[in-house]
Design a protein around this motif. Structure first.
Motif, PDB file in Angstrom:
ATOM      1  N   PHE A  22     -12.966 -15.064   6.127  1.00 46.56           N
ATOM      2  CA  PHE A  22     -11.952 -16.111   6.239  1.00 46.56           C
ATOM      3  C   PHE A  22     -11.913 -16.581   7.683  1.00 46.56           C
ATOM      4  CE2 PHE A  22      -7.345 -17.319   6.695  1.00 46.56           C
ATOM      5  CZ  PHE A  22      -7.382 -18.433   5.877  1.00 46.56           C
ATOM      6  N   VAL A  24      -9.786 -19.478  10.352  1.00 41.98           N
ATOM      7  CA  VAL A  24      -8.747 -20.480  10.579  1.00 41.98           C
ATOM      8  C   VAL A  24      -9.126 -21.246  11.835  1.00 41.98           C
ATOM      9  CG1 VAL A  24      -6.308 -20.916  11.031  1.00 41.98           C
ATOM     10  CG2 VAL A  24      -6.975 -19.057   9.493  1.00 41.98           C
ATOM     11  N   GLU A  31      -3.957 -26.647  11.175  1.00 39.74           N
ATOM     12  CA  GLU A  31      -4.834 -25.496  11.002  1.00 39.74           C
ATOM     13  C   GLU A  31      -5.519 -25.577   9.643  1.00 39.74           C
ATOM     14  OE1 GLU A  31      -2.584 -21.898  11.694  1.00 39.74           O
ATOM     15  OE2 GLU A  31      -3.213 -21.934  13.784  1.00 39.74           O
ATOM     16  N   LEU A  32      -6.809 -25.312   9.642  1.00 39.09           N
ATOM     17  CA  LEU A  32      -7.609 -25.368   8.424  1.00 39.09           C
ATOM     18  C   LEU A  32      -8.112 -23.961   8.110  1.00 39.09           C
ATOM     19  CD1 LEU A  32      -9.084 -27.018   6.228  1.00 39.09           C
ATOM     20  CD2 LEU A  32     -10.938 -27.346   7.870  1.00 39.09           C
ATOM     21  N   GLY A  33      -7.717 -23.433   6.951  1.00 40.36           N
ATOM     22  CA  GLY A  33      -8.195 -22.136   6.492  1.00 40.36           C
ATOM     23  C   GLY A  33      -9.426 -22.324   5.632  1.00 40.36           C
ATOM     24  N   TYR A  35     -12.479 -20.407   3.359  1.00 43.36           N
ATOM     25  CA  TYR A  35     -13.087 -19.269   2.669  1.00 43.36           C
ATOM     26  C   TYR A  35     -14.538 -19.627   2.349  1.00 43.36           C
ATOM     27  CZ  TYR A  35      -8.553 -17.030   1.849  1.00 43.36           C
ATOM     28  OH  TYR A  35      -7.353 -16.409   2.012  1.00 43.36           O
ATOM     29  N   HIS A  38     -16.461 -23.078   0.584  1.00 40.80           N
ATOM     30  CA  HIS A  38     -15.607 -24.237   0.849  1.00 40.80           C
ATOM     31  C   HIS A  38     -16.431 -25.509   0.726  1.00 40.80           C
ATOM     32  CE1 HIS A  38     -12.875 -26.950   2.981  1.00 40.80           C
ATOM     33  NE2 HIS A  38     -11.946 -26.010   2.913  1.00 40.80           N
ATOM     34  N   ARG A  51      -9.422 -18.169  14.529  1.00 42.41           N
ATOM     35  CA  ARG A  51      -9.217 -16.817  14.014  1.00 42.41           C
ATOM     36  C   ARG A  51     -10.249 -16.505  12.940  1.00 42.41           C
ATOM     37  NH1 ARG A  51      -3.718 -18.846  12.885  1.00 42.41           N
ATOM     38  NH2 ARG A  51      -3.927 -17.845  10.851  1.00 42.41           N
ATOM     39  N   THR A  53     -11.661 -13.515  10.231  1.00 42.15           N
ATOM     40  CA  THR A  53     -11.509 -12.239   9.544  1.00 42.15           C
ATOM     41  C   THR A  53     -12.926 -11.748   9.266  1.00 42.15           C
ATOM     42  OG1 THR A  53      -9.442 -12.962   8.549  1.00 42.15           O
ATOM     43  CG2 THR A  53     -10.542 -11.060   7.548  1.00 42.15           C
ATOM     44  N   GLU A  60      -8.363  -9.318  13.551  1.00 44.17           N
ATOM     45  CA  GLU A  60      -9.039 -10.608  13.607  1.00 44.17           C
ATOM     46  C   GLU A  60      -9.809 -10.734  14.919  1.00 44.17           C
ATOM     47  OE1 GLU A  60      -6.351 -13.958  11.521  1.00 44.17           O
ATOM     48  OE2 GLU A  60      -5.442 -13.073  13.290  1.00 44.17           O
ATOM     49  N   TYR A 134      -0.354 -16.457  20.228  1.00 48.98           N
ATOM     50  CA  TYR A 134      -0.619 -15.953  18.877  1.00 48.98           C
ATOM     51  C   TYR A 134      -0.750 -14.432  18.901  1.00 48.98           C
ATOM     52  CZ  TYR A 134      -2.853 -14.990  14.438  1.00 48.98           C
ATOM     53  OH  TYR A 134      -3.152 -14.469  13.199  1.00 48.98           O
TER      54      TYR A 134
END
Length: 141
Positions: A22, A24, A31-33, A35, A38, A51, A53, A60, A134
């Motif tokens: 993942f 971000v 903010e665009l997440g 996976y 996509h 960020r 994962t 992170e 953050y």
């Protein structure tokens, strides 16, 4: 667990190359997440905290990016950053000092080139400060 390849490159060096489950990204639209699998997109990146994962890691991976371009493909993300700094290399006092110096250079700029360089320095400092904010906000969670 599904993963994608992530490449984060600045003008000076490769900042991150590896797998993530993942991501971000701070974009101009928010903010665009992302996976794996996509839909393909391209977007401009704004200053902030990237960020990631990473499989097998409890924490992170954080990278401050000052702006750039994001390309998303189903199994690969590429971020071409103007300036990127890993969180381990950041220092709040130094970033705050850099922000103040850049603001001073903006107000004293006498030509377009020096103004553009000052704005770039300001964006880099703001990205680091946002990333450090953050980290502070999520440290005890």
């Amino acid at each position: 667990m599904s993963v994608m390849q992530v490449e984060v490159v600045s003008n000076e060096q490769q900042i991150f190359s590896g797998e993530a489950s993942f991501v971000v990204v701070p974009t101009l639209s928010g903010e665009l997440g992302i996976y794996p699998l996509h839909e393909p997109i391209m977007s401009l990146v704004r200053p902030g905290a990237l960020r990631l994962t990473v499989p097998g890691s409890a924490e992170e991976v954080l990278v401050a990016i000052s702006g750039g371009i994001l390309e998303v493909l189903p199994h690969k993300i590429t971020i071409l950053a103007d300036v990127a700094v890993r969180s381990a290399e950041m220092d709040a006092a130094r970033a705050e000092e850099a922000k103040k110096a850049a603001e001073a250079r903006i107000s004293q700029a006498t030509d377009k080139e020096s103004l553009a360089k000052a704005h770039a320095a300001l964006a880099a400092a703001i990205a680091q400060l946002k990333t450090l904010d953050y980290i502070r906000a999520h440290k005890n969670k």
